[in-house]
Design an enzyme around this catalytic site. Sequence first.
Site, PDB file in Angstrom:
ATOM      1  N   PHE A 807       1.141  -1.153   0.044  1.00 17.06           N
ATOM      2  CA  PHE A 807      -0.175   0.074  -0.028  1.00 17.06           C
ATOM      3  C   PHE A 807       0.940   1.164   0.270  1.00 17.06           C
ATOM      4  CE2 PHE A 807      -1.961   3.208   3.063  1.00 17.06           C
ATOM      5  CZ  PHE A 807      -2.842   3.770   1.936  1.00 17.06           C
ATOM      6  N   HIS A 808       0.399   2.213  -0.582  1.00 14.23           N
ATOM      7  CA  HIS A 808       1.310   3.539  -0.635  1.00 14.23           C
ATOM      8  C   HIS A 808       0.022   4.595  -0.700  1.00 14.23           C
ATOM      9  CE1 HIS A 808       3.245   7.112  -1.895  1.00 14.23           C
ATOM     10  NE2 HIS A 808       4.072   6.639  -2.607  1.00 14.23           N
ATOM     11  N   SER A 809       0.008   5.242   0.607  1.00  8.77           N
ATOM     12  CA  SER A 809      -0.998   6.425   1.004  1.00  8.77           C
ATOM     13  C   SER A 809      -0.616   7.516   0.289  1.00  8.77           C
ATOM     14  CB  SER A 809      -0.915   6.622   2.523  1.00  8.77           C
ATOM     15  OG  SER A 809      -0.242   7.443   2.713  1.00  8.77           O
TER      16      SER A 809
END
Length: 956
Positions: A807-809
Amino acid sequence: MAPRVKDGEVVLAFSGKWVSWTHTIVAYAAFLSALVVGVSLHYRKIVQNEHWGYPEEWFPSVSATIGDRYPERSFFMVFIAITSGPRFVLVGLWYLLTARPNSTLPKFVAFTGLFRTLTCGGWTYVTSTDDHDWHDIFMISYLVATLPWTIGCLALSPENAKAVKYRKYLASAFFGTLVPLVYYFIQHKVHKVAGAYTKYAFFEWALILFDVAFDAVTALDFETFELVVKDVKGASKGNNKIIADAVIEKQKENQVGQVFAHKFAWSEAIDAAADVYNGFVFWSILTSLGVVVWSTDFPLWHMGISGYEILIMTTISPFLLGVKSVRSMVVKNLRLCHLLSSFGLLAYLVENPVLRLFVVGFAVWMSCLSWAATWYAEAGHPVNLESRISAWTIGLLASSVVKFACRTSNPIWPISHSTNGGLNGLGFIVAVLSVLRSTRRGPLGAGDLTAQGRMEGSSVLAGMGIGGIFFGLHSLLSDSSTMILWVWEGYPVRGPIAAPHGALTIAAMGAGLLFGIFNEDLARGWTTYGIGCIGAALLTTRSNWTGYYGALIMAVYLMAVATPLITSAARKNPATTFGFGLLVYNFMTLFHVWVVAYAFVPGGPLVRERTDWVMISNMLLIGCGVFTSLAPNQAAQRRRFGASPNSRKQRPYYMYVLGVLELFAVAIAYLRFPTYDYVPYHKDDKILTAGIWTIHFSLDNDMWSSEYRMRDVIKELEIDVIGLLESDLQRIIMGNRDTTQFLAEDLGMYVDYGPGPNKHTWGAALLSKFPIVNSTHHLLPSPVGELAPAIEATLDVYGEMIDVFVFHSGQEEDPEDRRLQSEYLSKLMGATPRPAILLSYLVTKPLEGNYNTYVSETSGMHDIDPSDWDRWCEYILYKGLKRTGYARVSRSTITDTEIQVGKFVIGEPVPEAEKARNKLITEEEVPEGRRFPKMFYGEGVRGHFYHVFDEPRYYA
């Protein structure tokens, strides 16, 4: 009739058909005897494969039957050795039967037949156990040579209706069998479907039967021979016409039929190869410009507009052709202009990224000017113009093939050098030699720039068409895997994969090129345009195989329409058609960047996530070019200045180059087919080592391509599962690359690319030594800022199903986005009942804010080390697993973010209490197989070392 023989002069005479029958009988005996003996003696062993055995698999493959087991291998080798004698004679008789004056095709087919015979001996006598590489080389060579052998025999078939019919049936059956063969192989290798390999085996045996039967048909033709050897019917004397001759005489205007009708000349072949290489250099330089602008520009350093973007305007140099004196000077000095553009290949010698950018910018300026002037100067001479356009388009295909071979990198790009796969110096030398060769005769129109026969129609509309075709070719076809990744949706595999299916994209490009050359009027027509629009719609709106069918349509259409659009543009005002056209291309390039980079550019939110607008605009631009190319009176002018017999002397050589490239692509696809036999680093200890790394688009701090350095450190850290962020490179500004292909193949890992380039994220990818059973791609809530990608994957880890999230916010400037994303991901992780690991970029401080949403009762996740206060971006969280180690490793100069690594042991009890879970122990208390590599202690290696804690942390 010629006398048969004189009495007493011949000891033995027999019909030539017995050569074919002997070859057929002994060849079948080789395979069938091995099958009978193998089934009788080792049935269960030869039906066993890496996934299944009897009863799921109950029929052996060819390779298992004729492999290493005694005595079936011996039966096969003895009979196949006997086969070689009649095989060589068969090839020789076929040449004698089909040879005719001034034709190279019979010689080429005979050479192919001999080559196939020798390579058959190679893969027969060198098994994969003996030498896997050479076995594969011989096998690939044999399979690749089968295509020209089959087609050549069909083209040269004598007038024997029965033989021709059988050849067509058997050739169709052979090539038709390849489709289900590949399908069931993928079902077995990728999906591990029980029984799939048995079905594959039947099709593999069918290929053998069809292959031998195809050559057995020669028995019907060799009845004309009596082995004395004399030709008793005169077929070899040229008295009987073969089918190809009859077709040419009957259809003298049939362009396809005349391609191979002329005598082969090496000088012409070298000319064509030099022209194509010049086209390859053009595309290599053009595709590198976006990368060096990107690496010198935003977001790597400036995260916004810096001013270096102006260098993308170096493509508009053809505007200078509007000045008569400049136009005359350029056309009369095309050799010098092309040579100056080639110096862009030396940009790798310039270490300063800004200066390197200016060198590449100058090369692009000269390249665009040179090619536009070349097309313009040849506009009144259709033969030469067609050759130049063919060289340019085949050059694009060559660029795609080279990138396919180098796993999406181009070895002559300025971001390459000797230590990361570069061949820059060699590329430059060949470029100079190619320019000198292809420009030794100046354009025929150099002295008359009024260019008689200029076509009617709007130069502005033609320029819009040029902009559309340049952008379409560059953005979609400069890498064979770009459109495949557009339609990729994760595991289980439900569509094409980069290798081997990149070869299908390249084949479609080749088919489109031939279509545009041999049927230019149909290629430029509205019906074909409509089909192209359907392909664009399918590619943009659908995924998996349906979307890829649209991609193949686009590949055919874009390559086909390039020839008529450039031909039309060349016969108009070059400053408008090519200068304005490339300005439009620049606008489209920026448009296609803005849809994802909207957070960093003025006006970006207006086109946020509108790839559909980009595709519609591109097809409308191409439509403008089609419209003006169909202006009144142009059909008559095309007939007047259309293909002459001389053009048919040049075309074959470009087709030869195209054929070689296509065969090369097939061989690459075979070599790159995933093996799926990957083994974790500490299998016996049941250790899973997981890592997270933000790779910043695979360009290091000195702006060199970094995939080789990344591979080395991932391997040395013994990482089994790693999440890569900021990994989507399939755009013009990043060179249409995919680092995950290189890493997965070199490291032996499964790969999930994550949300594709048409999903408007900066990318998330997952590499795993363990099989990816299932994966789902998520786009998290992002009402204001950039889209946040996530991968949810289930891995089979030592027989236990474990979920991994990558995941990359969103960015720091959009707190509401990050809050919504944290809630979404927390619920997603909490919904899985399986053990789970999060490899992430969270943009939060430990124990504060959104951290408490990610690490919460809702998610059920624990921080890998809650005491590590010095974090902001990267975090590893987990649940349901026993964590044994954690380390932070310096990135060196590869990127701007460290590598974080955690170790987990599978199958041991998980401490429930937080205190027990986070109890630290010394390295001496840890079994050897659970420790981190010692090479990264102290100063480490190549700038990679354990930092922050100065050593790994281990837990009880």
